[in-house]
Design an enzyme around this catalytic site. Structure first.
Site, PDB file in Angstrom:
ATOM      1  N   SER A  15     -13.850 -66.819  41.784  1.00  9.70           N
ATOM      2  CA  SER A  15     -14.456 -66.626  43.113  1.00  9.70           C
ATOM      3  C   SER A  15     -15.976 -66.571  43.021  1.00  9.70           C
ATOM      4  O   SER A  15     -16.672 -67.123  43.875  1.00  9.70           O
ATOM      5  CB  SER A  15     -13.910 -65.359  43.766  1.00  9.70           C
ATOM      6  OG  SER A  15     -14.446 -64.200  43.174  1.00  9.70           O
ATOM      7  N   MET A  91     -13.646 -63.812  30.261  1.00 11.92           N
ATOM      8  CA  MET A  91     -13.133 -62.618  29.572  1.00 11.92           C
ATOM      9  C   MET A  91     -13.128 -62.727  28.049  1.00 11.92           C
ATOM     10  O   MET A  91     -12.286 -62.092  27.385  1.00 11.92           O
ATOM     11  CB  MET A  91     -11.718 -62.297  30.103  1.00 11.92           C
ATOM     12  CG  MET A  91     -11.669 -62.090  31.590  1.00 11.92           C
ATOM     13  SD  MET A  91     -12.930 -60.936  32.204  1.00 11.92           S
ATOM     14  CE  MET A  91     -12.141 -59.396  31.855  1.00 11.92           C
ATOM     15  N   ARG A  92     -14.078 -63.519  27.471  1.00  4.88           N
ATOM     16  CA  ARG A  92     -14.211 -63.546  26.005  1.00  4.88           C
ATOM     17  C   ARG A  92     -15.558 -62.901  25.655  1.00  4.88           C
ATOM     18  O   ARG A  92     -16.569 -63.223  26.268  1.00  4.88           O
ATOM     19  CB  ARG A  92     -14.185 -64.978  25.455  1.00  4.88           C
ATOM     20  CG  ARG A  92     -13.022 -65.826  25.837  1.00  4.88           C
ATOM     21  CD  ARG A  92     -11.692 -65.254  25.457  1.00  4.88           C
ATOM     22  NE  ARG A  92     -11.536 -65.051  24.029  1.00  4.88           N
ATOM     23  CZ  ARG A  92     -10.511 -64.366  23.506  1.00  4.88           C
ATOM     24  NH1 ARG A  92      -9.612 -63.823  24.305  1.00  4.88           N
ATOM     25  NH2 ARG A  92     -10.423 -64.198  22.224  1.00  4.88           N
ATOM     26  N   LEU A  94     -18.718 -62.791  23.551  1.00  4.97           N
ATOM     27  CA  LEU A  94     -19.414 -63.788  22.742  1.00  4.97           C
ATOM     28  C   LEU A  94     -20.082 -63.130  21.535  1.00  4.97           C
ATOM     29  O   LEU A  94     -20.606 -62.017  21.637  1.00  4.97           O
ATOM     30  CB  LEU A  94     -20.443 -64.510  23.607  1.00  4.97           C
ATOM     31  CG  LEU A  94     -19.832 -65.289  24.783  1.00  4.97           C
ATOM     32  CD1 LEU A  94     -20.911 -65.723  25.757  1.00  4.97           C
ATOM     33  CD2 LEU A  94     -19.050 -66.488  24.266  1.00  4.97           C
ATOM     34  N   ASN A 108     -24.559 -62.850  33.089  1.00  4.90           N
ATOM     35  CA  ASN A 108     -23.197 -62.352  33.305  1.00  4.90           C
ATOM     36  C   ASN A 108     -23.187 -61.423  34.505  1.00  4.90           C
ATOM     37  O   ASN A 108     -24.193 -60.758  34.776  1.00  4.90           O
ATOM     38  CB  ASN A 108     -22.699 -61.592  32.066  1.00  4.90           C
ATOM     39  CG  ASN A 108     -21.281 -61.056  32.255  1.00  4.90           C
ATOM     40  OD1 ASN A 108     -20.396 -61.757  32.748  1.00  4.90           O
ATOM     41  ND2 ASN A 108     -21.091 -59.778  31.924  1.00  4.90           N
ATOM     42  N   HIS A 110     -21.205 -58.089  35.952  1.00  5.84           N
ATOM     43  CA  HIS A 110     -20.342 -56.984  35.504  1.00  5.84           C
ATOM     44  C   HIS A 110     -20.084 -56.066  36.688  1.00  5.84           C
ATOM     45  O   HIS A 110     -21.028 -55.656  37.372  1.00  5.84           O
ATOM     46  CB  HIS A 110     -21.023 -56.211  34.378  1.00  5.84           C
ATOM     47  CG  HIS A 110     -20.188 -55.091  33.837  1.00  5.84           C
ATOM     48  ND1 HIS A 110     -19.135 -55.298  32.980  1.00  5.84           N
ATOM     49  CD2 HIS A 110     -20.245 -53.757  34.066  1.00  5.84           C
ATOM     50  CE1 HIS A 110     -18.576 -54.133  32.696  1.00  5.84           C
ATOM     51  NE2 HIS A 110     -19.226 -53.181  33.338  1.00  5.84           N
ATOM     52  N   ASP A 144     -25.518 -57.109  22.353  1.00  7.75           N
ATOM     53  CA  ASP A 144     -25.031 -55.763  22.696  1.00  7.75           C
ATOM     54  C   ASP A 144     -24.271 -55.866  24.023  1.00  7.75           C
ATOM     55  O   ASP A 144     -24.850 -56.125  25.073  1.00  7.75           O
ATOM     56  CB  ASP A 144     -26.277 -54.857  22.847  1.00  7.75           C
ATOM     57  CG  ASP A 144     -25.910 -53.399  22.758  1.00  7.75           C
ATOM     58  OD1 ASP A 144     -26.836 -52.568  22.840  1.00  7.75           O
ATOM     59  OD2 ASP A 144     -24.703 -53.119  22.664  1.00  7.75           O
ATOM     60  N   ASP A 146     -22.700 -55.886  27.501  1.00 12.55           N
ATOM     61  CA  ASP A 146     -23.067 -55.312  28.807  1.00 12.55           C
ATOM     62  C   ASP A 146     -24.362 -54.501  28.756  1.00 12.55           C
ATOM     63  O   ASP A 146     -24.554 -53.562  29.529  1.00 12.55           O
ATOM     64  CB  ASP A 146     -21.924 -54.418  29.341  1.00 12.55           C
ATOM     65  CG  ASP A 146     -20.645 -55.194  29.578  1.00 12.55           C
ATOM     66  OD1 ASP A 146     -19.548 -54.580  29.517  1.00 12.55           O
ATOM     67  OD2 ASP A 146     -20.739 -56.422  29.802  1.00 12.55           O
ATOM     68  N   GLU A 175     -20.719 -59.027  45.221  1.00  7.11           N
ATOM     69  CA  GLU A 175     -20.995 -59.822  44.018  1.00  7.11           C
ATOM     70  C   GLU A 175     -21.346 -61.255  44.422  1.00  7.11           C
ATOM     71  O   GLU A 175     -22.235 -61.882  43.845  1.00  7.11           O
ATOM     72  CB  GLU A 175     -19.772 -59.838  43.098  1.00  7.11           C
ATOM     73  CG  GLU A 175     -19.399 -58.502  42.498  1.00  7.11           C
ATOM     74  CD  GLU A 175     -18.239 -58.633  41.519  1.00  7.11           C
ATOM     75  OE1 GLU A 175     -17.399 -57.713  41.487  1.00  7.11           O
ATOM     76  OE2 GLU A 175     -18.173 -59.648  40.803  1.00  7.11           O
TER      77      GLU A 175
END
Ligand code: GRF
Length: 198
Positions: A15, A91-92, A94, A108, A110, A144, A146, A175
């Site tokens: 989405s 959902m991986r 890195l 990203n 979150h 590191d 998030d 979001e």
């Protein structure tokens, strides 16, 4: 100015990806959606991306080491001459090596007000902590988890009768406003932070 070539990495319904792609439809936008990549063929967002006319790719992580998976992802991104990578429900986690290779070019989203509630189950943890506000954060990705530089946050009140599900549902439209606004600035070279309020 040459538009930045943007790839969006997804694992699910996508989405946020749809909102990012739609936001770049205008040729005056500093970014251009050139690829949607998923780590599994069943990611619902792939058909949405195709319907929006964006090339798609699947690099499955199953049955591969993280190095093998990430080397394939990097090769697909380089072949598409990507400048900016947006993780949107990807959902991986890195590796530091991958992040170094794409240093300063990965964003990203979150679903919490970082640095609070890094990791998973952010909505339930916000409720368990008795938070009066909740929100989402768009940040640059570093090794590191998030913890990269914050580029934007959206804030909303927590209602007495909220559950993790109602929080998640009420946060998603926020979001969908936050990520495109941050991307537009980032692709234009600005690192100024965006603050949105419900
Ligand atoms: C969103 O809450 C996002 O913050 C998180 O995954 C959820 C689903 O995102 N990373 P989407 O619908 O797959 O974009």
């Amino acid at each position: 100015m040459k538009r930045k070539r943007v790839a969006i990495l997804i694992s699910g319904s996508g989405s946020n990806m749809v909102k990012l792609v739609e936001s770049m439809a205008d040729s005056g936008h500093p970014g251009e959606a050139v690829l949607v990549l998923a780590n599994k063929a069943e990611a619902g967002g792939l058909t949405k991306a195709e319907a929006l006319g964006v090339p798609v790719a699947v690099v499955a992580h199953k049955g591969k080491t993280r190095e093998e998976f990430e080397a394939e992802v990097s090769a697909v991104l380089e072949a598409a001459e990507v400048d900016i990578v947006c993780l949107a429900g990807f959902m991986r986690v890195l590796s530091a090596a991958f992040v170094r290779e794409w240093q300063g070019r990965i964003l990203n989203i979150h679903p919490s007000l970082l640095p609070l509630f890094k990791g998973l189950d952010t909505h339930q943890r916000a409720l368990d902590a008795g938070m009066a506000v909740h929100g989402a954060t768009v940040h640059q990705v570093t090794a590191d988890l998030d913890a990269g530089p914050i580029l934007g946050q959206a804030v909303m009140p927590v209602h007495e009768d909220d559950t993790a599900e109602t929080l998640a549902a009420r946060l998603l439209p926020l979001e969908h406003r936050l990520y495109p606004e941050v991307l537009a600035r980032f692709a234009a070279g600005s690192r100024g932070r965006v603050a949105l309020f419900a």
